[in-house]
Design a protein around this motif. Structure first.
Motif, PDB file in Angstrom:
ATOM      1  N   GLN A  87     -11.979 -12.810   1.173  1.00  0.00           N
ATOM      2  CA  GLN A  87     -11.384 -11.760   0.646  1.00  0.00           C
ATOM      3  C   GLN A  87     -11.580 -10.990  -0.255  1.00  0.00           C
ATOM      4  O   GLN A  87     -11.996 -10.601  -1.079  1.00  0.00           O
ATOM      5  N   SER A  88     -11.359  -9.483  -0.304  1.00  0.00           N
ATOM      6  CA  SER A  88     -11.456  -8.826  -1.343  1.00  0.00           C
ATOM      7  C   SER A  88     -10.876  -8.247  -2.414  1.00  0.00           C
ATOM      8  O   SER A  88      -8.936  -9.377  -2.470  1.00  0.00           O
ATOM      9  N   PRO A  89     -11.306  -8.049  -3.491  1.00  0.00           N
ATOM     10  CA  PRO A  89     -10.987  -8.726  -4.467  1.00  0.00           C
ATOM     11  C   PRO A  89     -10.035  -7.337  -5.031  1.00  0.00           C
ATOM     12  O   PRO A  89      -9.804  -7.676  -6.620  1.00  0.00           O
ATOM     13  N   PHE A  90      -9.895  -6.603  -4.964  1.00  0.00           N
ATOM     14  CA  PHE A  90      -9.422  -4.943  -5.337  1.00  0.00           C
ATOM     15  C   PHE A  90      -7.609  -5.601  -5.313  1.00  0.00           C
ATOM     16  O   PHE A  90      -7.081  -6.230  -4.437  1.00  0.00           O
ATOM     17  N   PRO A  91      -7.247  -4.560  -5.956  1.00  0.00           N
ATOM     18  CA  PRO A  91      -5.325  -4.529  -6.325  1.00  0.00           C
ATOM     19  C   PRO A  91      -4.842  -4.289  -4.943  1.00  0.00           C
ATOM     20  O   PRO A  91      -5.518  -3.471  -3.974  1.00  0.00           O
ATOM     21  N   VAL A  92      -3.797  -4.508  -3.935  1.00  0.00           N
ATOM     22  CA  VAL A  92      -3.478  -3.424  -3.215  1.00  0.00           C
ATOM     23  C   VAL A  92      -3.288  -2.345  -3.316  1.00  0.00           C
ATOM     24  O   VAL A  92      -2.492  -1.773  -4.864  1.00  0.00           O
ATOM     25  N   PRO A  93      -3.759  -1.345  -2.673  1.00  0.00           N
ATOM     26  CA  PRO A  93      -3.370   0.145  -3.307  1.00  0.00           C
ATOM     27  C   PRO A  93      -1.936   0.169  -3.761  1.00  0.00           C
ATOM     28  O   PRO A  93      -0.722   0.489  -2.799  1.00  0.00           O
ATOM     29  N   ARG A  94      -1.709   1.266  -4.817  1.00  0.00           N
ATOM     30  CA  ARG A  94      -0.587   1.484  -4.872  1.00  0.00           C
ATOM     31  C   ARG A  94       0.659   1.920  -4.610  1.00  0.00           C
ATOM     32  O   ARG A  94       1.246   1.703  -4.668  1.00  0.00           O
ATOM     33  N   LEU A  95      -0.320   3.857  -3.740  1.00  0.00           N
ATOM     34  CA  LEU A  95       0.592   4.488  -2.612  1.00  0.00           C
ATOM     35  C   LEU A  95       1.233   2.519  -1.323  1.00  0.00           C
ATOM     36  O   LEU A  95       2.858   2.741  -1.316  1.00  0.00           O
ATOM     37  N   ILE A  96       0.965   2.524  -1.459  1.00  0.00           N
ATOM     38  CA  ILE A  96       1.842   0.549  -0.493  1.00  0.00           C
ATOM     39  C   ILE A  96       2.190  -0.564  -1.211  1.00  0.00           C
ATOM     40  O   ILE A  96       3.005  -0.776  -1.190  1.00  0.00           O
ATOM     41  N   GLN A  97       1.770  -0.459  -2.514  1.00  0.00           N
ATOM     42  CA  GLN A  97       2.373  -1.085  -3.679  1.00  0.00           C
ATOM     43  C   GLN A  97       4.136  -0.632  -3.242  1.00  0.00           C
ATOM     44  O   GLN A  97       5.300  -1.280  -3.335  1.00  0.00           O
ATOM     45  N   GLU A  98       3.951   0.949  -4.016  1.00  0.00           N
ATOM     46  CA  GLU A  98       5.207   1.205  -4.098  1.00  0.00           C
ATOM     47  C   GLU A  98       6.706   1.612  -2.751  1.00  0.00           C
ATOM     48  O   GLU A  98       7.150   1.145  -2.930  1.00  0.00           O
ATOM     49  N   ALA A  99       5.149   1.878  -1.620  1.00  0.00           N
ATOM     50  CA  ALA A  99       6.209   2.256  -0.314  1.00  0.00           C
ATOM     51  C   ALA A  99       7.079   0.488   0.232  1.00  0.00           C
ATOM     52  O   ALA A  99       8.253   0.364   0.117  1.00  0.00           O
ATOM     53  N   LEU A 100       6.499  -0.400  -0.446  1.00  0.00           N
ATOM     54  CA  LEU A 100       6.663  -1.951  -0.264  1.00  0.00           C
ATOM     55  C   LEU A 100       8.412  -2.048  -1.525  1.00  0.00           C
ATOM     56  O   LEU A 100       9.355  -2.628  -0.703  1.00  0.00           O
ATOM     57  N   ILE A 101       8.374  -1.760  -3.047  1.00  0.00           N
ATOM     58  CA  ILE A 101       8.986  -1.511  -3.266  1.00  0.00           C
ATOM     59  C   ILE A 101       9.910  -0.742  -2.977  1.00  0.00           C
ATOM     60  O   ILE A 101      11.230  -0.888  -2.232  1.00  0.00           O
ATOM     61  N   LYS A 102       9.742   0.331  -2.654  1.00  0.00           N
ATOM     62  CA  LYS A 102      10.881   1.222  -1.871  1.00  0.00           C
ATOM     63  C   LYS A 102      12.033   0.277  -0.191  1.00  0.00           C
ATOM     64  O   LYS A 102      12.729   0.770  -0.189  1.00  0.00           O
ATOM     65  N   ASN A 103      11.502  -0.561   0.037  1.00  0.00           N
ATOM     66  CA  ASN A 103      11.766  -0.482   1.673  1.00  0.00           C
ATOM     67  C   ASN A 103      11.926  -1.832   1.333  1.00  0.00           C
ATOM     68  O   ASN A 103      12.470  -2.708   2.289  1.00  0.00           O
ATOM     69  N   ALA A 104      11.993  -2.720   0.404  1.00  0.00           N
ATOM     70  CA  ALA A 104      12.478  -3.881   0.346  1.00  0.00           C
ATOM     71  C   ALA A 104      13.948  -4.616   0.651  1.00  0.00           C
ATOM     72  O   ALA A 104      14.431  -5.403   0.962  1.00  0.00           O
ATOM     73  N   ASN A 105      15.208  -3.580   0.872  1.00  0.00           N
ATOM     74  CA  ASN A 105      16.134  -3.313   1.669  1.00  0.00           C
ATOM     75  C   ASN A 105      16.345  -3.318   2.928  1.00  0.00           C
ATOM     76  O   ASN A 105      17.732  -3.524   3.895  1.00  0.00           O
ATOM     77  N   LYS A 106      15.192  -3.662   4.128  1.00  0.00           N
ATOM     78  CA  LYS A 106      15.185  -3.107   5.151  1.00  0.00           C
ATOM     79  C   LYS A 106      15.183  -4.546   6.184  1.00  0.00           C
ATOM     80  O   LYS A 106      14.106  -5.530   5.738  1.00  0.00           O
ATOM     81  N   GLY A 107      16.019  -4.388   5.942  1.00  0.00           N
ATOM     82  CA  GLY A 107      16.142  -6.422   6.531  1.00  0.00           C
ATOM     83  C   GLY A 107      16.674  -6.664   7.766  1.00  0.00           C
ATOM     84  O   GLY A 107      16.892  -7.499   8.484  1.00  0.00           O
TER      85      GLY A 107
END
Lengths: 452, 452
Positions: free
Chosen positions: A47-67
């Motif tokens: 498993q890669s030990p690095f954090p998920v890239p910031r841009l991906i995390q931010e995009a997930l946060i912005k799209n939490a409403n996509k049900g």
């Protein structure tokens, strides 16, 4: 009530990485040594030990409403981004229509094996995930053992394929390669492609580690060399350190239009689509940006430093050989020079070797050769060099890039103490073995057993 | 290059809901009528129109950084929350060990059908997702047509099961039921369970609509009645309006410990685990809170209001019958009284009826009987009553709950104009049919065709 289970389910085994991981999670409290406060040195879980890239995390946060349900092959914006990503990084012109998104490369490979008729050719050693899929689907398959260089020999491939009666043969190519960390160069791919063209062999090219190639200019996709016959799979799991997000993609061969329609039916029948917020999150991970580019560069450089250190430390131990990784975060260690001593210590299989390594005082988790589709008596093991704090190491590297060999060694010893200590344990283990400390090893070996 | 596809893949059809949805997305621009600026009245796609609950969205936002692989059966916090959810809402004592999380109920049912040997008994009408799975897996299966009340008749089940030679029989129970909207009461479930116990029938009880039951006190899980032989599936898709998140769960029967181990192998072989951020997001959706409780209550009440209106409007049309929904957001409309007129208009199958409805000026999307595993000539259709702005309607209901019958009618006419107009179109269609406006219908029918 008694339930009747389909026979092929009974016959397959738990994928070894997950079995081992479950075991390791449970191991700590089971350690029989008094006052043992330590878990293990983790060379087993890839498993890669690095954090998920910031841009991906931010995009997930912005799209939490996509049900809402997503389109079966993936949302158009994501397929477009993946198309451009392949153009930019891998020099491939792939129209978004040829790209299907799935919940991880693993499931996409499973789906391909479901729809493609034919006999599977599996070069060994191999990633531990393919064989349970092939067995569960009751597919005909043949191993293709590699030779000393651990790469597919085109002539061996030709000889095997000529023997197979099936109308269609499916070669599983894994490039860059897990567990060896080796990379196929363009010429090697062309030689394999020649055989595939001659003998009508379909290729599933699992390129999940492509972006980790240390000298990135050296990576060539089989999709470029053999576009009419290759399914390329890739995803977020390794290069984007987001295995837990579960998002992969497959690029279909040129002109395989009808096959895509068949594939879409299967995805719709089995799982509808990949999680919608996750698909939106993946978009910036595949879009071209300075930030992602830097992320790929830093992470592959760190993998390279850890890999070089691990390779040098291991091969400095008397008798131990290893593949020299050019990508991924693995290498294949070869302990067969110790076969006589191991047998004397009643360690007769690679599984038993894994068990002997995990106990006190060694506490070292490796994936034995039998889990890599090698002979049970082949004392090889996959060594994953990712047991460090990825966020911290990423920052350290970014702040001050080690330039010389001694700076790189210093970087490892300072930032990856568990890798250093774990390699020390491997040395200690074989040192004890040589000194005929057989009794001690035997005692330890019997105290723990990895469940089947 | 030509690819050879496995025969069972060629044989299955695209699940009808997804086929129809793809068609509808492409339909608008294809409408042959000049100046037609309208898409369609959507009675076809079964998706909750409400926003994803705030608590779930917030939990996803908080866990965007979770890039690591999750444990195969699901993360412990989520399995605990689901256990408590089942205790609180469904009165079931289910230890977290018996709960496995998967990427949607659809895939979990597929996985169960993969591991369970035996003949499947599929009561009809049925949700359009089961049959493609059964066919793809080449399982033996038998339909069990329901009678006038559209529910499984225990004696029919007994007669059928006695004829089957297989050691194991698997009944697919869907309660509350898609497409009829009907609910099995406790007594009905006990009668079915008696037959299952007698004849060793395993039950997969798909209870994805449980939480939508209008009078929630009336819902009983088959897992309570027949705990030793029932697999209960449920998830986020319908009750939590998060179909796109892709998260479901299965509760294993009591004492099926070995089976769980077999199941875990299959999940590990096919897809590793559900997306880690999505699993974390789901936790507050299953935890007991005033906010979720209010969400369930408001959404089920709105479904009830829309269902009552739809039922009354449809059954007010001369000759049309319908099931009276007690849960879900569907009912089954029966247009068979118009069979002579439909045949005169060359509309000879339910598929052709769907096609005739979709064209200008009717623009009305329904799921025809053939997609519900009914005879091709059965002029029944599933009517989903969710074509409205869920966020707006939720707020309106919360602000001012309609109390009387006339307030509820007013609520629908004000807030769900497309449902009102679409039902008007159904009335208009059959009015035209009765008036022998056959030429006009014929003309329209030929202008469009849902792809196979």
């Amino acid at each position: 009530m008694k339930f009747v289970v389909d026979q092929q389910v009974e016959d397959i085994e738990m994928p070894e990485n997950l079995k081992l991981n479950t075991f390791l999670q449970e191991f700590h409290s089971d350690c029989t040594h008094p006052e043992c406060g330590f878990g293990f040195y983790g060379f087993a879980f890839g498993q890669s030990p690095f954090p998920v890239p910031r841009l991906i995390q931010e995009a997930l946060i912005k799209n939490a409403n996509k049900g809402e349900y997503a389109a079966v092959p993936g949302i158009p914006e994501l397929r477009n981004a993946i198309s451009k990503y392949n153009k930019h990084y891998f020099g491939m012109d792939v129209s978004p229509d040829r790209i299907y998104v799935g919940p991880g490369t693993k499931e996409l490979i499973f789906n391909l094996l479901e729809i493609l008729h034919g006999t599977v050719i599996l070069p060994t050693p191999a990633w531990l995930g393919y064989l349970p899929q092939i067995r569960f689907l009751k597919k005909n398959y043949h191993m293709l053992p590699t030779r000393a260089n651990k790469k597919i020999a085109p002539n061996d491939l030709r000889r095997l394929a000529l023997r197979l009666q099936d109308r269609q043969k499916i070669l599983i190519l894994n490039n860059p390669h897990n567990p060896t960390g080796l990379l196929y160069n363009r010429l090697e791919l062309e030689e394999i492609a020649d055989v595939c063209r001659d003998l009508n062999i379909t290729v599933i090219s699992d390129e999940i580690y492509a972006q980790t190639t240390y000298d990135f200019t050296k990576f060539t996709s089989m999709g470029k060399i053999y576009p009419e016959g290759t399914f390329v799979t890739n995803g977020l799991s390794k290069s984007h350190a987001a295995g837990g997000y579960r998002l992969g993609y497959v690029i279909f061969p040129q002109h395989a239009t009808d096959l895509r329609a068949q594939f879409k039916k299967i995805l719709a029948t089995e799982y509808t689509a990949v999680s919608t917020p996750i698909q939106h999150a993946a978009i910036p991970g595949f879009e071209i940006s300075h930030e992602m580019d830097e992320y790929f560069e830093i992470t592959r450089n760190i993998h390279k430093i850890m890999g070089e250190y691990t390779y040098h430390q291991l091969t400095a131990i008397d008798g131990i050989k290893a593949t020299k990784p050019e990508a991924t975060f693995y290498l294949l260690a070869d302990f067969n020079a110790y076969a006589p001593e191991l047998q004397k210590a009643k360690i007769t299989t690679s599984q038993k070797l894994s068990e002997a390594f995990i106990v006190h005082p060694y506490h070292t988790a490796i994936v034995g050769g039998d889990s890599l589709v090698l002979e049970r008596t082949d004392f090889s093991a996959r060594i994953a060099y990712v047991d460090y704090d990825g966020a911290m190491v990423y920052q350290k590297y970014r702040d001050c890039k080690p330039k010389t060999h001694s700076e790189r060694t210093e970087f490892v010893t300072q930032n990856a103490p568990k890798i250093v200590a774990g390699l020390g344990m491997i040395e200690k283990f074989f040192g004890a073995l040589k000194k005929d400390a057989v009794d001690e090893l035997l005692l330890l070996k019997n105290s723990v057993k990895i469940p089947n």
